[in-house]
Write a protein that holds these residues in place. Sequence first.
Motif, PDB file in Angstrom:
ATOM      1  N   HIS A   1      65.626 -46.740 -42.407  1.00 24.55           N
ATOM      2  CA  HIS A   1      65.658 -47.538 -43.831  1.00 24.55           C
ATOM      3  C   HIS A   1      65.270 -48.900 -43.677  1.00 24.55           C
ATOM      4  O   HIS A   1      65.953 -49.967 -43.374  1.00 24.55           O
ATOM      5  N   TYR A   2      63.862 -49.338 -44.158  1.00 23.06           N
ATOM      6  CA  TYR A   2      63.515 -50.649 -43.726  1.00 23.06           C
ATOM      7  C   TYR A   2      63.766 -51.528 -45.001  1.00 23.06           C
ATOM      8  O   TYR A   2      63.856 -52.945 -44.765  1.00 23.06           O
ATOM      9  N   PHE A   3      63.689 -51.260 -46.240  1.00 26.94           N
ATOM     10  CA  PHE A   3      63.739 -52.329 -47.180  1.00 26.94           C
ATOM     11  C   PHE A   3      64.989 -52.085 -47.925  1.00 26.94           C
ATOM     12  O   PHE A   3      65.229 -51.404 -48.899  1.00 26.94           O
ATOM     13  N   ASN A   4      65.812 -53.091 -47.442  1.00 27.27           N
ATOM     14  CA  ASN A   4      67.246 -52.949 -48.198  1.00 27.27           C
ATOM     15  C   ASN A   4      67.431 -54.331 -49.268  1.00 27.27           C
ATOM     16  O   ASN A   4      67.235 -55.518 -48.612  1.00 27.27           O
ATOM     17  N   ASP A  12      72.178 -66.589 -41.052  1.00 31.69           N
ATOM     18  CA  ASP A  12      70.815 -66.318 -40.594  1.00 31.69           C
ATOM     19  C   ASP A  12      70.347 -65.009 -41.385  1.00 31.69           C
ATOM     20  O   ASP A  12      69.552 -64.051 -40.647  1.00 31.69           O
ATOM     21  N   LYS A  13      70.308 -65.152 -42.857  1.00 31.66           N
ATOM     22  CA  LYS A  13      69.711 -64.217 -43.483  1.00 31.66           C
ATOM     23  C   LYS A  13      68.750 -64.655 -44.523  1.00 31.66           C
ATOM     24  O   LYS A  13      68.347 -63.950 -45.492  1.00 31.66           O
ATOM     25  N   ASP A  14      67.979 -65.854 -44.042  1.00 34.57           N
ATOM     26  CA  ASP A  14      66.958 -66.118 -44.918  1.00 34.57           C
ATOM     27  C   ASP A  14      65.445 -65.320 -44.783  1.00 34.57           C
ATOM     28  O   ASP A  14      65.576 -64.587 -43.790  1.00 34.57           O
ATOM     29  N   TYR A  15      65.032 -65.529 -45.937  1.00 33.34           N
ATOM     30  CA  TYR A  15      63.781 -64.707 -46.088  1.00 33.34           C
ATOM     31  C   TYR A  15      62.709 -65.496 -46.957  1.00 33.34           C
ATOM     32  O   TYR A  15      63.140 -66.655 -47.466  1.00 33.34           O
ATOM     33  N   LYS A  18      55.139 -58.214 -31.916  1.00 33.34           N
ATOM     34  CA  LYS A  18      56.298 -59.165 -31.308  1.00 33.34           C
ATOM     35  C   LYS A  18      57.241 -59.162 -32.343  1.00 33.34           C
ATOM     36  O   LYS A  18      57.264 -59.844 -33.255  1.00 33.34           O
ATOM     37  N   GLY A  19      58.592 -58.533 -31.679  1.00 34.50           N
ATOM     38  CA  GLY A  19      59.767 -58.459 -32.741  1.00 34.50           C
ATOM     39  C   GLY A  19      59.617 -57.515 -33.891  1.00 34.50           C
ATOM     40  O   GLY A  19      58.800 -56.533 -33.465  1.00 34.50           O
ATOM     41  N   GLU A  20      60.088 -57.918 -35.147  1.00 32.93           N
ATOM     42  CA  GLU A  20      59.955 -56.759 -36.011  1.00 32.93           C
ATOM     43  C   GLU A  20      59.693 -57.452 -37.408  1.00 32.93           C
ATOM     44  O   GLU A  20      60.509 -58.199 -37.732  1.00 32.93           O
ATOM     45  N   LEU A  21      58.661 -57.200 -38.098  1.00 36.34           N
ATOM     46  CA  LEU A  21      58.156 -57.758 -39.127  1.00 36.34           C
ATOM     47  C   LEU A  21      58.506 -56.703 -40.420  1.00 36.34           C
ATOM     48  O   LEU A  21      58.328 -55.499 -40.254  1.00 36.34           O
ATOM     49  N   PHE A  54      67.123 -57.454 -46.954  1.00 36.36           N
ATOM     50  CA  PHE A  54      67.764 -57.389 -45.502  1.00 36.36           C
ATOM     51  C   PHE A  54      66.781 -56.538 -44.701  1.00 36.36           C
ATOM     52  O   PHE A  54      66.581 -55.455 -45.091  1.00 36.36           O
ATOM     53  N   THR A  55      66.535 -57.094 -43.498  1.00 42.21           N
ATOM     54  CA  THR A  55      65.856 -55.942 -42.583  1.00 42.21           C
ATOM     55  C   THR A  55      66.876 -55.089 -41.763  1.00 42.21           C
ATOM     56  O   THR A  55      68.074 -55.496 -41.978  1.00 42.21           O
TER      57      THR A  55
END
Length: 359
Positions: free
Chosen positions: A35-38, A62-65, A88-91, A279-280
């Motif tokens: 579930h990607y888009f929270n 650490d929840k900034d977007y 790299k990482g998760e986008l 949220f990611t």
Amino acid sequence: MLCPEVWDFKAPQHCFTIEQGQIQPSNSPSIIKTHYFNHSVSVVLPETIDVPEEIQSSLVDDKDYYRIHDLYTHELVNKEFIEAFVKKGELSLLAVDRKIDCHDTLAIIPAGHLILSLTRSTYQTLGLEGKPTYFDRKFPSRYVVTLDLKKECFTPGKKNYERVRNCLQENLKIPFDVVVAWDPPEEKLCPSSVAAWFNNRGYEVSLCRQNFIHRSRYSVDVPVVDDSCDHEMVFEWLGVFSIDGNLTSSKDTDSSGYEFPSPLVRANQVQYLECTGFFTRRMISKIYSAIKEYIKLNKDSPWCSMDVQGFSDSPISWGFKEHNFYTDGDNSYTFILRPDGKFITRKSLSSNNKPRIFQ
């Protein structure tokens, strides 16, 4: 004009699945991973006087977007962008202020797929191959185009890459407002790097923060959660409590006609925390881990819960399941964790149902 008696539009059906099991000491449950888009997270902690710092920090730290204004889609296939943030990482990236049933919209999931959900007119001018919407394949009004940005052959100079970039640049000139969050592969890398990249490209970038709510309620009758309880009524109680924090009656029904689950137990104090924003799945995993550790160490707590609500207008809900607001719009899940090491989850699949039309 069709006579109203000819068509019978059935009300959308709510579709939920409930699962029980043993809490695993490591690894995030698959329900979180897919579930990607929270959009929001709410936590209920019965018999808790002070909210543990670990839980509160997992919700707000650490929840900034970031919101990118008037973004053109061809920027998302820029090779520099793909190498730095997609591979790299998760986008996680999602178009906002778009209605999934009538507007063009898009998303990038952590696996590296760019998903375009397009109206028929936009799709016909785009020039890229897609598939008709799952919800209306006979006379499709929408099409879905999926591009794997991580494929080795998807690189400048290759025929497929150049065709995709050209089609997006020349034929899809709709600007999108998007929200984006990047979980870097290493702690030394800053998540804000993705915002800086768009800013350097000349886009307006806004820093966004989650909205946080905290309520404490006293002398609340909470459901007993065990193997024999009515799980549907317990989940319903959680939904009512999240709206009406003053829900304290232990009678069978209250003045509104709401029927309480049975049995109930009196909790001296109940904490309710809610965050709304973007949220990611990694962010959600950290919140889940904090709650899991709390219930393991606090045997006096009867249970605790975490509810996650998805975006009602995201192109997908679970994995690659196409999302549709018309049928429901709900793509959510709820965990109830118990001190005996067991869990119960409820997962909504309502938005994946086709509307039923009968003649």
